[in-house]
Design an enzyme around this catalytic site. Structure first.
Site, PDB file in Angstrom:
ATOM      1  N   SER A 131      39.213  64.086  13.307  1.00  0.00           N
ATOM      2  CA  SER A 131      38.689  62.271  12.111  1.00  0.00           C
ATOM      3  C   SER A 131      38.063  62.687  10.119  1.00  0.00           C
ATOM      4  CB  SER A 131      37.048  62.302  12.537  1.00  0.00           C
ATOM      5  OG  SER A 131      36.764  61.077  11.796  1.00  0.00           O
ATOM      6  N   TYR A 144      28.577  64.612  15.687  1.00  0.00           N
ATOM      7  CA  TYR A 144      29.844  63.642  15.638  1.00  0.00           C
ATOM      8  C   TYR A 144      30.581  64.732  14.308  1.00  0.00           C
ATOM      9  CZ  TYR A 144      34.013  61.152  15.391  1.00  0.00           C
ATOM     10  OH  TYR A 144      35.363  60.807  15.673  1.00  0.00           O
TER      11      TYR A 144
HETATM   12  N1  LIG Z   1      38.236  54.854  16.661  1.00  0.00           N
HETATM   13  C1  LIG Z   1      38.350  55.511  15.292  1.00  0.00           C
HETATM   14  O1  LIG Z   1      37.211  55.343  14.518  1.00  0.00           O
HETATM   15  C2  LIG Z   1      37.853  56.912  15.688  1.00  0.00           C
HETATM   16  C3  LIG Z   1      38.379  57.515  13.977  1.00  0.00           C
HETATM   17  C4  LIG Z   1      38.370  59.146  14.210  1.00  0.00           C
HETATM   18  C5  LIG Z   1      38.745  59.818  14.806  1.00  0.00           C
HETATM   19  N2  LIG Z   1      38.854  59.441  16.083  1.00  0.00           N
HETATM   20  C6  LIG Z   1      39.102  59.962  17.621  1.00  0.00           C
HETATM   21  O2  LIG Z   1      40.042  59.618  18.221  1.00  0.00           O
HETATM   22  C7  LIG Z   1      39.723  60.394  18.797  1.00  0.00           C
HETATM   23  C8  LIG Z   1      40.191  58.945  20.297  1.00  0.00           C
HETATM   24  O3  LIG Z   1      39.146  58.034  20.555  1.00  0.00           O
HETATM   25  P1  LIG Z   1      38.851  55.995  20.037  1.00  0.00           P
HETATM   26  O4  LIG Z   1      38.616  56.006  18.727  1.00  0.00           O
HETATM   27  O5  LIG Z   1      40.099  56.140  20.535  1.00  0.00           O
HETATM   28  O6  LIG Z   1      38.033  55.992  21.146  1.00  0.00           O
HETATM   29  P2  LIG Z   1      37.876  55.229  22.730  1.00  0.00           P
HETATM   30  O7  LIG Z   1      38.467  54.076  23.438  1.00  0.00           O
HETATM   31  O8  LIG Z   1      36.598  55.113  23.186  1.00  0.00           O
HETATM   32  O9  LIG Z   1      38.775  56.160  23.792  1.00  0.00           O
HETATM   33  C9  LIG Z   1      38.445  57.672  23.930  1.00  0.00           C
HETATM   34  C10 LIG Z   1      38.679  58.543  25.619  1.00  0.00           C
HETATM   35  O10 LIG Z   1      37.648  59.406  25.086  1.00  0.00           O
HETATM   36  C11 LIG Z   1      38.174  59.713  26.861  1.00  0.00           C
HETATM   37  N3  LIG Z   1      36.721  59.984  27.223  1.00  0.00           N
HETATM   38  C12 LIG Z   1      35.520  59.823  26.314  1.00  0.00           C
HETATM   39  N4  LIG Z   1      34.287  60.354  26.615  1.00  0.00           N
HETATM   40  C13 LIG Z   1      35.005  61.414  27.981  1.00  0.00           C
HETATM   41  C14 LIG Z   1      34.115  62.315  29.034  1.00  0.00           C
HETATM   42  N5  LIG Z   1      33.743  62.843  28.557  1.00  0.00           N
HETATM   43  N6  LIG Z   1      35.280  62.893  29.600  1.00  0.00           N
HETATM   44  C15 LIG Z   1      36.676  62.608  29.311  1.00  0.00           C
HETATM   45  N7  LIG Z   1      36.751  61.939  28.921  1.00  0.00           N
HETATM   46  C16 LIG Z   1      36.606  61.211  28.183  1.00  0.00           C
HETATM   47  C17 LIG Z   1      37.824  57.962  27.062  1.00  0.00           C
HETATM   48  O11 LIG Z   1      38.040  57.906  28.475  1.00  0.00           O
HETATM   49  P3  LIG Z   1      37.627  57.543  29.720  1.00  0.00           P
HETATM   50  O12 LIG Z   1      37.159  55.726  28.801  1.00  0.00           O
HETATM   51  O13 LIG Z   1      38.608  56.820  30.824  1.00  0.00           O
HETATM   52  O14 LIG Z   1      36.262  57.848  29.386  1.00  0.00           O
HETATM   53  C18 LIG Z   1      38.825  57.321  26.670  1.00  0.00           C
HETATM   54  O15 LIG Z   1      40.018  57.792  26.904  1.00  0.00           O
HETATM   55  C19 LIG Z   1      37.883  61.381  19.621  1.00  0.00           C
HETATM   56  O16 LIG Z   1      38.318  62.415  19.441  1.00  0.00           O
HETATM   57  C20 LIG Z   1      37.699  59.679  18.457  1.00  0.00           C
HETATM   58  O17 LIG Z   1      36.248  61.240  17.948  1.00  0.00           O
HETATM   59  C21 LIG Z   1      38.331  57.421  16.524  1.00  0.00           C
END
Ligand SMILES: NC(=O)c1ccc[n+]([C@@H]2O[C@H](COP(=O)([O-])OP(=O)(O)OC[C@H]3O[C@@H](n4cnc5c(N)ncnc54)[C@H](OP(=O)(O)O)[C@@H]3O)[C@@H](O)[C@H]2O)c1
Length: 253
Positions: A131, A144
């Site tokens: 991130s 985080y």
């Molecule tokens: N959205 C943002 O603004 C942003 C910005 C920078 C970086 N990121 C990074 O992008 C990545 C994806 O996040 P996203 O934004 O796409 O969020 P999201 O829509 O909440 O997706 C998160 C994913 O991670 C999985 N996950 C979470 N906890 C888990 C666990 N304990 N075991 C296995 N799987 C788990 C979830 O699967 P289940 O729901 O099936 O458990 C889901 O598929 C993350 O690493 C996040 O830090 C996000």
């Protein structure tokens, strides 16, 4: 070509899976939500495999690796992750340790095991999702931010080792700013800057990965943060980040 995508049930991971599918890749998808995984398997068809796994549990992480190890994986996408908002002394310790297990430990284990396999055959790609938070100190989302610092530093060190060895194994770190996914709902915050779409982030990340670039920073705001933070004194940067994070909270700190 075949990819393992963690966190494939939602947001960025799901869009990366869709982009790979459009490019003709075979997929192994993991997440905790079995219903969504089965839906994706049906949608992508043709040999898509799914494995439900709780990545805060180390045994489950090894189980995912074992499931994949003889399947000739060409690309590992370490995407699963989440954030916990709050002052460091008030956030729940168990929740936070689970987050560290998903954001750091699971990514660390899978990166090491797949990297060993990829190096043996001198091919393969790793895409680690960090991130823009990984460039900074993050008061109110402290662990985080710290976890994403770990992802960038670990991936950068591996990139340099591979570069020195003239390896054909490639590693890219994805550093988005705000992206319109379920992330904020889970962290209990709202956006203070306009988010970009996960579809755009996925396409951009794969483009950079296949170009062999280390950083994938998919928006002007995120690029400005990544570069700009180098010129801001650490204490001032932490104070600015505190203000940005405080403005995001929906129900008070
Ligand atoms: N959205 C943002 O603004 C942003 C910005 C920078 C970086 N990121 C990074 O992008 C990545 C994806 O996040 P996203 O934004 O796409 O969020 P999201 O829509 O909440 O997706 C998160 C994913 O991670 C999985 N996950 C979470 N906890 C888990 C666990 N304990 N075991 C296995 N799987 C788990 C979830 O699967 P289940 O729901 O099936 O458990 C889901 O598929 C993350 O690493 C996040 O830090 C996000």
């Amino acid at each position: 070509m075949k990819a393992l995508v963690t966190g494939a049930t939602s947001g960025i991971g799901r869009c990366i899976a869709e982009s790979l599918h459009k490019r003709g890749w075979k997929l192994i998808l993991t997440g905790r939500n079995e219903k969504v995984l089965k839906g994706l398997q049906k949608k992508f068809g043709g040999g898509t495999e799914i494995i439900k796994a709780e990545l805060s549990d180390r045994k489950e992480v090894f189980r995912v690796y074992e499931f994949c190890r003889d399947k000739n994986i060409d690309l590992l996408v370490n995407n699963a992750g989440y954030g916990i908002f709050g002052k460091f002394d008030s956030t729940d310790l168990d929740d936070e340790l689970s987050m560290i297990d998903v954001n750091i430990t699971a990514l660390h284990i899978l990166t090491k095991l797949f990297l060993r396999d990829f190096k043996k055959r001198d091919s393969g790609y790793i895409l680690n999702v960090a991130s823009v938070a990984g460039f900074m100190t993050g008061p109110l989302l402290s662990s985080y931010y710290a976890s994403k610092n770990y992802v960038i530093r670990l991936s950068s060190a591996i990139y340099e080792e591979l570069r020195r060895e003239h390896s054909n194994v490639k590693i890219t770190v994805l550093c988005p700013g705000p992206v319109n996914t379920n992330f904020n709902n889970r962290a209990g915050v709202s956006f203070s800057v306009k988010p970009v779409s996960p579809e755009y982030v996925a396409e951009y990340a794969l483009k950079r990965l296949f170009q062999g670039k280390f950083f994938a920073i998919p928006s002007l705001t995120a690029k400005l943060c990544a570069v700009g933070q180098r010129f801001v004194p650490e204490r001032l940067l932490a104070a600015l980040t505190y203000s940005v994070q405080k403005a995001k909270k929906t129900n008070g700190v």
